[in-house]
Scaffold this motif. Structure first.
Motif, PDB file in Angstrom:
ATOM      1  N   GLN A 231       0.858  -1.190   0.000  1.00 29.69           N
ATOM      2  CA  GLN A 231       0.000   0.000   0.000  1.00 29.69           C
ATOM      3  C   GLN A 231       0.890   1.233   0.000  1.00 29.69           C
ATOM      4  N   SER A 232       0.661   2.109  -0.979  1.00 27.01           N
ATOM      5  CA  SER A 232       1.411   3.370  -1.098  1.00 27.01           C
ATOM      6  C   SER A 232       2.917   3.149  -1.052  1.00 27.01           C
ATOM      7  N   GLY A 233       3.390   2.101  -1.746  1.00 26.91           N
ATOM      8  CA  GLY A 233       4.820   1.866  -1.860  1.00 26.91           C
ATOM      9  C   GLY A 233       5.460   1.121  -0.715  1.00 26.91           C
ATOM     10  N   GLU A 234       4.687   0.732   0.277  1.00 23.43           N
ATOM     11  CA  GLU A 234       5.238   0.014   1.434  1.00 23.43           C
ATOM     12  C   GLU A 234       4.581  -1.346   1.578  1.00 23.43           C
ATOM     13  N   CYS A 235       5.354  -2.315   2.068  1.00 22.34           N
ATOM     14  CA  CYS A 235       4.809  -3.636   2.365  1.00 22.34           C
ATOM     15  C   CYS A 235       4.180  -3.587   3.756  1.00 22.34           C
ATOM     16  N   VAL A 236       2.847  -3.649   3.820  1.00 20.80           N
ATOM     17  CA  VAL A 236       2.161  -3.492   5.109  1.00 20.80           C
ATOM     18  C   VAL A 236       1.941  -4.823   5.808  1.00 20.80           C
ATOM     19  N   GLU A 237       2.014  -5.933   5.041  1.00 13.11           N
ATOM     20  CA  GLU A 237       1.851  -7.251   5.661  1.00 13.11           C
ATOM     21  C   GLU A 237       2.471  -8.315   4.773  1.00 13.11           C
ATOM     22  N   ARG A 238       3.102  -9.305   5.405  1.00 14.13           N
ATOM     23  CA  ARG A 238       3.751 -10.401   4.674  1.00 14.13           C
ATOM     24  C   ARG A 238       3.578 -11.661   5.496  1.00 14.13           C
ATOM     25  N   ASN A 239       3.068 -12.742   4.851  1.00 11.97           N
ATOM     26  CA  ASN A 239       2.792 -13.953   5.626  1.00 11.97           C
ATOM     27  C   ASN A 239       2.596 -15.131   4.688  1.00 11.97           C
ATOM     28  N   ARG A 240       2.525 -16.337   5.267  1.00 11.13           N
ATOM     29  CA  ARG A 240       2.117 -17.503   4.502  1.00 11.13           C
ATOM     30  C   ARG A 240       0.672 -17.284   4.062  1.00 11.13           C
ATOM     31  N   THR A 241       0.309 -17.819   2.892  1.00 12.59           N
ATOM     32  CA  THR A 241      -1.003 -17.529   2.305  1.00 12.59           C
ATOM     33  C   THR A 241      -2.154 -17.927   3.221  1.00 12.59           C
ATOM     34  N   ALA A 242      -2.113 -19.162   3.722  1.00 15.05           N
ATOM     35  CA  ALA A 242      -3.207 -19.645   4.564  1.00 15.05           C
ATOM     36  C   ALA A 242      -3.365 -18.780   5.814  1.00 15.05           C
ATOM     37  N   ALA A 243      -2.243 -18.412   6.425  1.00 14.65           N
ATOM     38  CA  ALA A 243      -2.291 -17.604   7.647  1.00 14.65           C
ATOM     39  C   ALA A 243      -2.842 -16.208   7.371  1.00 14.65           C
ATOM     40  N   LEU A 244      -2.449 -15.621   6.245  1.00 14.05           N
ATOM     41  CA  LEU A 244      -2.908 -14.275   5.935  1.00 14.05           C
ATOM     42  C   LEU A 244      -4.413 -14.248   5.673  1.00 14.05           C
ATOM     43  N   PHE A 245      -4.924 -15.245   4.944  1.00 11.75           N
ATOM     44  CA  PHE A 245      -6.363 -15.277   4.664  1.00 11.75           C
ATOM     45  C   PHE A 245      -7.167 -15.609   5.917  1.00 11.75           C
ATOM     46  N   LEU A 246      -6.581 -16.409   6.801  1.00 12.10           N
ATOM     47  CA  LEU A 246      -7.288 -16.811   8.019  1.00 12.10           C
ATOM     48  C   LEU A 246      -7.337 -15.687   9.044  1.00 12.10           C
ATOM     49  N   ALA A 247      -6.228 -14.984   9.211  1.00  6.35           N
ATOM     50  CA  ALA A 247      -6.163 -13.937  10.244  1.00  6.35           C
ATOM     51  C   ALA A 247      -5.316 -12.764   9.756  1.00  6.35           C
ATOM     52  N   GLN A 249      -3.640  -9.211   9.586  1.00  2.38           N
ATOM     53  CA  GLN A 249      -3.252  -8.354  10.708  1.00  2.38           C
ATOM     54  C   GLN A 249      -3.476  -6.872  10.422  1.00  2.38           C
ATOM     55  N   HIS A 250      -3.298  -6.446   9.191  1.00  2.00           N
ATOM     56  CA  HIS A 250      -3.357  -5.016   8.867  1.00  2.00           C
ATOM     57  C   HIS A 250      -4.763  -4.630   8.392  1.00  2.00           C
ATOM     58  N   ASP A 251      -5.188  -3.410   8.722  1.00  2.00           N
ATOM     59  CA  ASP A 251      -6.525  -2.937   8.325  1.00  2.00           C
ATOM     60  C   ASP A 251      -6.707  -2.982   6.810  1.00  2.00           C
ATOM     61  N   TYR A 252      -5.648  -2.599   6.058  1.00  2.00           N
ATOM     62  CA  TYR A 252      -5.764  -2.572   4.603  1.00  2.00           C
ATOM     63  C   TYR A 252      -5.952  -3.976   4.042  1.00  2.00           C
ATOM     64  N   THR A 253      -5.254  -4.959   4.607  1.00  2.00           N
ATOM     65  CA  THR A 253      -5.422  -6.352   4.169  1.00  2.00           C
ATOM     66  C   THR A 253      -6.853  -6.805   4.412  1.00  2.00           C
ATOM     67  N   ARG A 254      -7.398  -6.447   5.568  1.00  2.00           N
ATOM     68  CA  ARG A 254      -8.786  -6.811   5.862  1.00  2.00           C
ATOM     69  C   ARG A 254      -9.749  -6.161   4.869  1.00  2.00           C
ATOM     70  N   ARG A 255      -9.471  -4.900   4.485  1.00  2.00           N
ATOM     71  CA  ARG A 255     -10.325  -4.215   3.506  1.00  2.00           C
ATOM     72  C   ARG A 255     -10.250  -4.905   2.147  1.00  2.00           C
ATOM     73  N   LEU A 256      -9.043  -5.345   1.759  1.00  2.00           N
ATOM     74  CA  LEU A 256      -8.892  -6.072   0.485  1.00  2.00           C
ATOM     75  C   LEU A 256      -9.713  -7.360   0.487  1.00  2.00           C
ATOM     76  N   LEU A 257      -9.649  -8.103   1.589  1.00  2.00           N
ATOM     77  CA  LEU A 257     -10.357  -9.380   1.668  1.00  2.00           C
ATOM     78  C   LEU A 257     -11.870  -9.189   1.712  1.00  2.00           C
ATOM     79  N   ASP A 258     -12.309  -8.029   2.201  1.00  2.00           N
ATOM     80  CA  ASP A 258     -13.753  -7.759   2.317  1.00  2.00           C
ATOM     81  C   ASP A 258     -14.332  -7.086   1.077  1.00  2.00           C
ATOM     82  N   ALA A 259     -13.476  -6.817   0.071  1.00  2.00           N
ATOM     83  CA  ALA A 259     -13.912  -5.996  -1.074  1.00  2.00           C
ATOM     84  C   ALA A 259     -14.411  -6.818  -2.256  1.00  2.00           C
ATOM     85  N   GLU A 260     -14.918  -8.020  -2.016  1.00  2.00           N
ATOM     86  CA  GLU A 260     -15.480  -8.824  -3.107  1.00  2.00           C
ATOM     87  C   GLU A 260     -16.742  -8.151  -3.644  1.00  2.00           C
TER      88      GLU A 260
END
Length: 528
Positions: A231-247, A249-260
């Motif tokens: 986001q805006s040129g910075e890496c805001v979250e980095r994780n294994r795929t399953a862990a990132l989709f399951l939980a 951590q960052h607000d922007y990641t949550r917004r991406l997952l909720d934007a279907e």
């Protein structure tokens, strides 16, 4: 631990102009091991493509500079490598699939010549064995009857077919690392599934590393081992795929997952049809021999019929090459066709170019590839106001600029950037410029050819909300061409499912999504 195949260490990327320096990537750190897939996701303009292009040093320097950090391939710096060293890596050990195939493919060379050039340069193959490998590779990426398509030029292929040729071009070199920048953007879900399976097979077969840039989170979930969110040129979250989709951590990641894409189409009031299409056909002549005589016709579209009311949306879905874009171009009278096209009681099918001019402002289009449809010599203000200059010549320069500022704000673009040129924007931002250009004339009907395919989910949701708002406010009718079935369901009232130019199924969108009758429709819905 084994040394990473690719390691990006505290990398910053900036555009320097005279005394000013604008950072677009800030202290980014990533690594990819052999046989591993890292997905890079984030909104358009977040720095994904700039990062990918920097790995192979494909950005001009100046204006691009690297204030800090390094990019290591097998432990060797690519930022300090000589041009000769880079040439031995580019295409051979590291291959790249670019985002916009029409720009990447040479319009003057046919498919075989472009693919043979890759095999000749990087693997030293002669023409006959190369031809066999080209046909095999084209078949693997989903090109039907590949031997018959070798003499085709890029403009004779659909958007999805061009993308598949680009994928074949990258895979022919059997690279150690493949960088894929939105490689499935223009592909329908059935071919997308085929390409993802192919990439996964090749990754295992060649022990290949894969840097996969996308905004499609369903692909990320299926293909990636690790995910980095930018986001805006910075890496805001980095994780294994399953862990990132399951939980996440960052607000922007949550917004991406909720934007279907979600929601229902805008209600349509009873009205007389705005557009009536009856038995529309589009055929391309097949020429043979020295004199190029017409020996047969290839029917790209076979007898499509439908009606569209003001404020209503019709979705055209199907695999690439099924005739969706061709149908749109025929409705715009940009391709010769047979059958009837009645717009607001006027027989467009019987009109010539001069007769069409007065109604052009009422029927607008957003093309699939914004980089090809935007004039690189004009700035954004000039591009968006072009329609006003033609159709509303009485407006002053100040009034045109005010209209441009307003429509840029509507599509989520900063009006302060109106004096920049298309090359200074990301792929998603260029698509929003194209949408703004269509909206500024406030038309009755807009043909939207994959308008959200290059947008990340958050911006896609914003554009869909905008399209619905404008539709409700101005009773706009849409012909919506897409392979994203979730988007179609959210926006469209009717849907026509095409396959190889023929209508497989058509009717009420919600009914077809709930209880499809045709096997092909069920297949598309299963793969989404």
């Amino acid at each position: 631990m084994a040394q990473p195949l690719l390691s990006i260490e505290q990398l910053s990327i900036a555009f320097r102009q005279q005394e000013t320096e604008r950072r677009v990537v800030n202290t980014l750190s990533l690594s990819i091991n052999a046989g591993e897939t890292l997905a890079l996701v984030g909104e358009s303009g977040s720095g994904k493509s700039v990062t990918a292009l920097s790995v192979l040093r494909l950005l001009p320097s100046p204006p691009v500079v690297y204030p800090e950090g390094d990019i290591l391939f097998h432990g060797q710096s690519l930022l300090t490598a000589s041009e000769q060293q880079l040439r031995s890596v580019r295409g051979n050990r590291i291959a790249m699939i670019f985002q916009e195939p029409m720009v990447s493919l040479n319009p003057l060379h046919n498919v075989e010549r472009q693919l043979y050039e890759v095999l000749s340069l990087h693997r030293g193959m002669r023409r006959e064995p190369a031809r066999a490998e080209i046909i095999t590779c084209l078949e693997r990426v989903g090109i039907r009857q590949p031997a018959k398509r070798l003499n085709d030029f890029p403009h004779q292929l659909s958007g999805g077919e061009r993308q598949r040729v680009m994928i074949a071009m990258a895979l022919l070199t059997r690279p150690e690392l493949l960088i894929a920048d939105e490689p499935t953007t223009a592909l329908d879900v059935s071919v997308q599934a085929q390409i993802l399976t192919l990439l996964d097979e090749l990754k295992r077969e060649l022990n290949m590393g894969l840097l996969f840039i996308t905004h499609n989170l369903n692909i990320v979930k299926r293909l990636a081992d690790n995910v980095a969110v930018m986001q805006s040129g910075e890496c805001v979250e980095r994780n294994r795929t399953a862990a990132l989709f399951l939980a996440p951590q960052h607000d922007y990641t949550r917004r991406l997952l909720d934007a279907e894409p979600a929601g229902e189409p805008v209600p349509v009031a009873p009205a007389a049809p705005l557009l009536t299409v009856d038995k529309l056909q589009v055929a391309f002549p097949i020429r043979r021999g020295l004199l190029k005589r017409v020996v047969d016709n290839h029917y790209a579209v076979k007898e499509i019929s439908f009606t569209l009311r003001p404020g209503e949306s019709l979705g055209l879905v199907g695999e690439s090459g099924s005739g969706k874009s061709t149908t749109g171009l025929a409705l715009l009278r940009l391709l010769p066709s047979k059958g009837e096209i009645i717009f607001d009681g006027q027989p467009l099918h019987a009109w010539n170019r001069k007769q069409m001019l007065p109604v052009r402002h009422r029927i607008q289009v957003v093309f699939q590839d914004p980089n090809s449809s935007l004039n690189p010599r004009l700035n954004v203000l000039q591009i968006i106001e072009e329609g006003l200059r033609v159709h509303k010549p009485g407006l002053s320069a100040a009034e045109r600029e005010a209209h441009v500022t307003a429509v840029m704000q509507e599509v989520g673009l900063d009006p302060q950037t109106r004096h920049r040129y298309p090359a200074e924007f990301s792929g998603g931002q260029r698509q929003r410029i194209a949408i703004a250009r269509a909206l500024i004339l406030k038309p009755d009907l807009i043909v939207l050819d994959e308008p959200t395919s290059s947008l990340d989910r958050t911006v896609q949701a914003q554009v869909l909300a905008l399209l619905k708002t404008l539709q409700a406010r101005h009773r706009l009718a849409y012909i919506f061409i897409s392979h994203d079935l979730q988007v179609v369901r959210s926006l469209c009232h009717q849907v026509v499912v095409l396959r190889q130019g023929e209508v497989v199924e058509q009717g009420n969108c919600q009914q077809i999504f709930t209880a499809p009758q045709a096997d092909y429709t069920r297949q598309l819905l299963t793969l989404r």
